[in-house]
Design a protein around this motif. Structure first.
Motif, PDB file in Angstrom:
ATOM      1  N   TYR A  93      56.286 -10.617  -0.864  1.00  0.00           N
ATOM      2  CA  TYR A  93      56.525  -9.885   0.438  1.00  0.00           C
ATOM      3  C   TYR A  93      55.224  -9.225   0.568  1.00  0.00           C
ATOM      4  CZ  TYR A  93      60.940 -11.507  -1.616  1.00  0.00           C
ATOM      5  OH  TYR A  93      62.078 -11.402  -2.460  1.00  0.00           O
ATOM      6  N   ASP A  94      55.333  -9.099   1.951  1.00  0.00           N
ATOM      7  CA  ASP A  94      54.830  -7.667   1.941  1.00  0.00           C
ATOM      8  C   ASP A  94      54.838  -6.370   1.234  1.00  0.00           C
ATOM      9  OD1 ASP A  94      52.728  -6.566   4.255  1.00  0.00           O
ATOM     10  OD2 ASP A  94      54.008  -5.816   5.150  1.00  0.00           O
ATOM     11  N   GLY A 154      57.900  -5.733   6.328  1.00  0.00           N
ATOM     12  CA  GLY A 154      56.991  -7.382   6.603  1.00  0.00           C
ATOM     13  C   GLY A 154      57.140  -8.634   6.773  1.00  0.00           C
ATOM     14  N   ARG A 162      56.316 -12.993   1.956  1.00  0.00           N
ATOM     15  CA  ARG A 162      54.426 -13.167   1.799  1.00  0.00           C
ATOM     16  C   ARG A 162      54.271 -14.741   0.604  1.00  0.00           C
ATOM     17  NH1 ARG A 162      54.787 -11.218   5.802  1.00  0.00           N
ATOM     18  NH2 ARG A 162      53.525  -9.833   7.194  1.00  0.00           N
ATOM     19  N   SER A 167      52.857 -12.987   8.814  1.00  0.00           N
ATOM     20  CA  SER A 167      53.922 -12.629   8.805  1.00  0.00           C
ATOM     21  C   SER A 167      54.548 -14.015   9.459  1.00  0.00           C
ATOM     22  CB  SER A 167      54.041 -11.469  10.693  1.00  0.00           C
ATOM     23  OG  SER A 167      53.433 -12.341  11.309  1.00  0.00           O
ATOM     24  N   PHE A 205      55.474  -5.517  -1.928  1.00  0.00           N
ATOM     25  CA  PHE A 205      54.976  -6.859  -2.926  1.00  0.00           C
ATOM     26  C   PHE A 205      55.560  -5.827  -3.957  1.00  0.00           C
ATOM     27  CE2 PHE A 205      50.886  -6.092  -4.220  1.00  0.00           C
ATOM     28  CZ  PHE A 205      50.478  -8.035  -4.183  1.00  0.00           C
TER      29      PHE A 205
END
Length: 476
Positions: free
Chosen positions: A246-247, A252, A255, A390, A420
């Protein structure tokens, strides 16, 4: 003596006192690469403590201390001593253990910490007694529930000025590492016996490492590893890994990164580039761009455990270390190489690209022993494109596996809310279904239909081609 946190919040007169173990994270010293394992909170800094020893003066150490009236000579058949505790007791105890270790090995050992954390990763060796809620509440400790608002053997919180409540909250004990007791207390006999146990070098050039690996302390995140053995020649293979994460903020979104590079049969570690792919659109041939954004070192201690030390070249995230654990049982991995090429459905596990869909595809693993199928679908948003990270999206595919099935029904899940490399409140929601049809060990189709989430109403078919060469023994 219960194996919990050392916390004596009341003195002999039942008045509040600060008498407990410390613990926390340094704001100045970075987290070392070897500080990984179950319970290690993240990558904010150097976490302490590492290990625990008896430290409460209630079960004090007998000490001859003349300055406080403890005569160290025998007079009339007796001598005087005082009970001591805290760091004054635990630190020389660890020094004593180190002296025994030096005596056993015949040499000084330098920094013990990397080996301590490596030993803790194998809970079956009996080196550590892990302080956990069960170990405290399950014995005659007088504690039935654990709360950070009340100092006890379950934590290192402090009392208030007039009673147990109202003080500063500390850290709770938990499974594996925690900031109250570290890795736990040492069984010194087992510690000495296991110290010199050979750390078998792992052969990374083997298909047996292919599969799904979870990240400790990082909610709903993991790696999908695939190895193409001898890709560059005998003993030199190619590693391809999808990193689903993830972000750095919950808002966010998802990812994903890929890690690609050579691995060697003669080394248990490999340093490889990290790539980010951007610009794509869901189930589309829209042009994508793949660029290196950092590097990572994969280190495996055995077929089921390892670490990934990563460093990004700019922005956030920057650097850290991930503790990895294999999700499904090992099928044919061995320290010196894949054990056999016996035909098994596990050999379908690997990387499958979506033909005509730029920078998109599936990674999946078949677990014959659990009759389970698990996959990751790395793709992009089907909505408005922003032209950056994104736009990335990933889904998981899960379903039961029937031996040598040519067609499989799976459920599609979308996971959100992650951060993250951190624990976070994630949500895993079913958003659709799919049918995977295998025509060979290298060709398949995946028909999908979304009925919820941002892709609701989208359906179609992916034509899949295996990126890695099917291992010997794969027949379909």
């Amino acid at each position: 003596i219960p194996e919990g946190a050392w916390n004596d919040p009341l003195d002999s007169s039942s008045k509040p006192q600060f008498s407990a173990t410390g613990g926390g994270v340094s704001a100045y010293i970075a987290k070392p690469s070897w500080q990984v394992g179950t319970g290690v909170p993240g990558n904010a800094g150097r976490y302490t403590p590492d290990v625990s020893f008896t430290a409460s003066p209630r079960e004090g150490y007998f000490t001859c201390f003349a300055a406080q009236g403890g005569g160290c000579t025998i007079s009339g058949g007796q001598f005087s001593f005082i009970p001591t505790g805290g760091t004054s007791a635990s630190t020389p105890s660890m020094a004593g253990v180190a002296a025994l270790l030096n005596q056993k090995t015949g040499a000084a050992q330098a920094n013990l910490n990397p080996r301590l954390y490596a030993l803790a990763a194998n809970t079956g060796n009996g080196v550590f007694h892990d302080a956990s809620v069960a170990s405290v509440t399950g014995v005659n400790s007088g504690i039935t529930s654990c709360s950070l608002s009340v100092p006890s053997l379950c934590n290192n919180s402090t009392p208030g000025t007039v009673g147990l409540g109202g003080g500063l909250q500390g850290y709770a004990i938990g499974t594996g590492y925690d900031l109250a007791t570290g890795l736990g207390s040492l069984d010194v006999a087992n510690f000495l016996a296991q110290w010199g146990a050979a750390s078998t070098a792992m052969n990374l050039d083997q298909y047996g490492l292919t599969g799904s690996w979870s990240i400790a302390g990082a909610s709903s995140q993991g790696l999908s590893i695939s190895v193409l053995p001898d890709y560059f020649g005998v003993g030199s293979g190619q590693l391809f890994t999808g990193w689903f994460t993830y972000d750095v903020t919950a808002a966010g979104g998802q990812r994903w990164y890929t890690l690609q590079g050579p691995v060697s049969a003669s080394s248990s570690s490999a340093t490889i580039p990290i790539y980010a792919t951007e610009g794509g659109s869901f189930d589309s041939s829209r042009t994508t761009t793949t660029s290196p954004v950092g590097s990572a070192t994969l280190q495996l201690s055995d077929c089921d455990h390892g670490t990934l030390d990563f460093s990004f070249s700019g922005g956030t995230p920057q650097a850290g270390s991930l503790a990895l654990t294999r999700v499904f049982p090992n099928v044919n991995c061995a320290p010196q190489g894949t054990t056999s090429t016996t035909a098994t459905d596990y050999l379908l596990s690997g990387i499958w690209s979506a033909d005509g869909d730029s920078g998109q595809g599936l990674t999946f693993e078949v677990s014959p022993s659990q009759n389970a199928f698990f996959g990751g679908w790395y793709t992009y948003t089907a909505g408005t494109l922003h032209g950056g990270a994104s736009d990335q999206r990933w889904f998981t595919l899960q379903g039961p596996w029937t031996t040598h099935a040519h067609q499989l029904q799976v459920t599609l899940y979308a996971t959100s809310g992650g951060v993250f490399d951190a624990d976070a409140s994630t949500q895993n929601n079913a958003v659709g279904s799919g049918t995977l049809t295998l025509s060979s060990c290298s060709k398949a189709t995946f028909a999908y239909a979304f009925n919820a989430g941002e892709n609701a109403g989208h359906d179609g078919t992916l034509h899949l081609t295996r990126l890695d060469t099917p291992p010997a023994g794969c027949t379909y």
